[in-house]
Write an enzyme that holds these catalytic residues in place. Structure first.
Site, PDB file in Angstrom:
ATOM      1  N   THR A 160       1.187  -1.496  -0.304  1.00  0.00           N
ATOM      2  CA  THR A 160      -0.300   0.057   0.186  1.00  0.00           C
ATOM      3  C   THR A 160       0.711   1.485   0.046  1.00  0.00           C
ATOM      4  O   THR A 160       0.238   1.786  -0.886  1.00  0.00           O
ATOM      5  CB  THR A 160      -0.482  -0.003   1.308  1.00  0.00           C
ATOM      6  OG1 THR A 160      -1.672  -1.339   1.525  1.00  0.00           O
ATOM      7  CG2 THR A 160      -2.093   1.150   1.850  1.00  0.00           C
ATOM      8  N   THR A 172       1.785  -4.174   3.760  1.00  0.00           N
ATOM      9  CA  THR A 172       2.115  -4.639   5.453  1.00  0.00           C
ATOM     10  C   THR A 172       1.457  -5.969   5.959  1.00  0.00           C
ATOM     11  O   THR A 172       1.394  -5.975   7.005  1.00  0.00           O
ATOM     12  CB  THR A 172       0.791  -3.097   6.798  1.00  0.00           C
ATOM     13  OG1 THR A 172      -0.284  -3.124   5.500  1.00  0.00           O
ATOM     14  CG2 THR A 172       0.870  -2.302   6.361  1.00  0.00           C
ATOM     15  N   ASP A 173       0.389  -6.383   4.893  1.00  0.00           N
ATOM     16  CA  ASP A 173      -0.494  -7.567   5.140  1.00  0.00           C
ATOM     17  C   ASP A 173       0.392  -9.015   5.931  1.00  0.00           C
ATOM     18  O   ASP A 173      -0.116  -9.731   6.782  1.00  0.00           O
ATOM     19  CB  ASP A 173      -0.734  -8.234   3.809  1.00  0.00           C
ATOM     20  CG  ASP A 173      -2.461  -7.215   3.878  1.00  0.00           C
ATOM     21  OD1 ASP A 173      -2.921  -6.054   4.469  1.00  0.00           O
ATOM     22  OD2 ASP A 173      -2.574  -7.068   2.997  1.00  0.00           O
ATOM     23  N   SER A 228       1.455  -7.586  -0.381  1.00  0.00           N
ATOM     24  CA  SER A 228       2.757  -8.884   0.239  1.00  0.00           C
ATOM     25  C   SER A 228       2.147 -10.008   0.959  1.00  0.00           C
ATOM     26  O   SER A 228       2.648 -10.426   0.432  1.00  0.00           O
ATOM     27  CB  SER A 228       3.463  -7.761   1.220  1.00  0.00           C
ATOM     28  OG  SER A 228       1.839  -7.921   2.125  1.00  0.00           O
TER      29      SER A 228
END
Ligand code: SIN
Length: 379
Positions: A71, A151-152, A118
């Site tokens: 993101t 971030t995942d 990710s």
């Protein structure tokens, strides 16, 4: 540098708001033009480490940014949309140009490793990234590394690096919860803060760190706790290492072994063994264990209820898997606490996704249950 061609013409539209957010009254173009000492020499990740670049300020530390997507490099059609966007749209050059203030704290150079969401990070990408980080940090011309990441699964990559980087120099993984095109995008300040931490002498020897939302967390302890909120990264029980409030403030150190203290040397690893996670629930069957074993799993992490509890059915299937030579680790789906040692290898306080990372690396060294347990207890 690779930029998704489909979105090529929209790139400026993605990046302009990102730039304007940090522009403080200067236009994006002016910001880029006045930015002569933020060096942008993106390259494919097999490039040799360059000698000190012309124009670098030799009073400042040299920080290399390795971009992987997410993101923080995401773009959407509308600036009010914080969830409808595509991750991995903006390349490393644009990320760096968008935060020219970084030139005041470091000589920054960029490199695009991949540009993806990710969830698509594979073991091959982890190995490629880990090897490149070690290669760069071995050079006297690199003082710290920042990795931009979705971030995942950020915590998985960060914990992997925490276990395989062979240097005391700072490695900081950073992401953002709002795309570059959103009002109040968090990427620019997160990136600036990450470079600040990577430039800090105090950050040496602390293992891989995660920087978002003004917090510095150890890769060992941090986890994503919220689907959309900018304060999603928490190190709930163990606490943060520090904070950034213009300056960098460290409060804690990491007691777990990391980086130079671990047994893992990825120079010698070409492929990581397959390890899968099975999520415990009521009324479960044995078939997912069987499917994992049949598919070639070398290890299974079981995300049990409570203190890593297993149903009788799961226990029977796990014992069969062990009989077939597959290592089984009990972890917990609760999100906090230690899984106390019992019959299977215990994940200690690692969540299932990080337990998978450690089990993969452990299996490159040994199949001995006691030795693997020791890794879980110490790392
Ligand atoms: C991703 O993990 O690539 C998408 C979500 C994010 O970066 O916040």
């Amino acid at each position: 540098m690779k930029i998704n061609k489909k979105f090529g013409n929209k790139l400026l539209a993605f990046v302009l708001p990102f730039m304007l957010l940090v522009g403080c009254g200067t236009t994006a173009e002016e910001k880029v033009q006045e930015d002569s000492s933020v060096k942008v020499s993106s390259s494919e990740s097999n490039e040799e480490v360059n000698d000190t670049k012309a124009g670098a300020n030799n009073k400042l530390p040299n920080v290399q940014i390795l971009a992987t997507g997410g993101t923080i490099a995401g773009g959407g059609e509308s600036n009010t949309s914080t969830t409808d966007y595509k991750a991995g749209e903006v390349g490393v050059d644009e990320l760096i140009k968008a935060v020219p203030e970084m030139k005041e704290i470091a000589n920054v150079d960029g490199e695009q490793v991949v540009n993806i969401g990710s969830a698509d990070v594979t073991n091959e990408i982890l190995l490629k990234l880990g090897k490149r980080v070690n290669e760069l940090l071995a050079s006297d011309n690199v003082d710290g590394i920042v990795i931009t990441h979705g971030t995942d699964t950020l915590e998985e990559t960060a914990y992997f690096l925490n276990l395989v980087v062979k240097s005391d120099k700072p490695v900081v993984v950073v992401g953002a919860m709002r795309p570059a095109t959103a009002i109040s995008a968090d990427g620019p300040l997160n990136l600036y803060n990450a470079v600040k931490v990577a430039s800090s002498k105090e950050a040496r020897g602390k293992g891989t760190m995660v920087v978002l939302n003004d917090r510095i967390a150890s890769a060992r302890y941090v986890t994503k706790t919220n689907t959309t909120a900018p304060d999603t990264f928490k190190a709930e029980e163990m606490g943060y290492l520090g904070t950034i409030a213009d300056d960098v403030y460290f409060n804690n150190t990491v007691t777990r072994k990391h980086t130079t203290e671990t047994d893992f040397d990825i120079l010698t690893i070409e492929k990581l063994p397959q390890v899968d996670i099975l999520y415990g629930h009521q009324n479960e069957g044995t078939y997912l264990f069987k499917a994992a074993v049949d598919a070639g799993s070398k290890g299974i992490v079981y995300a049990g209820s409570g203190n890593g509890s297993m149903s009788e059915v799961a226990d029977e299937a796990a014992k069969e898997a062990e009989g077939a030579g597959v290592e089984v680790v009990r972890s917990s789906r609760t999100g906090n606490g230690v899984v106390t040692p019992k019959d299977y290898i215990s994940a200690n306080s690692l969540n299932p996704q990080k337990a998978r990372i450690l089990l993969m690396l452990s299996l490159t060294k040994t199949e001995n249950k006691e030795k693997i347990q020791k890794y879980f207890d110490e790392y």
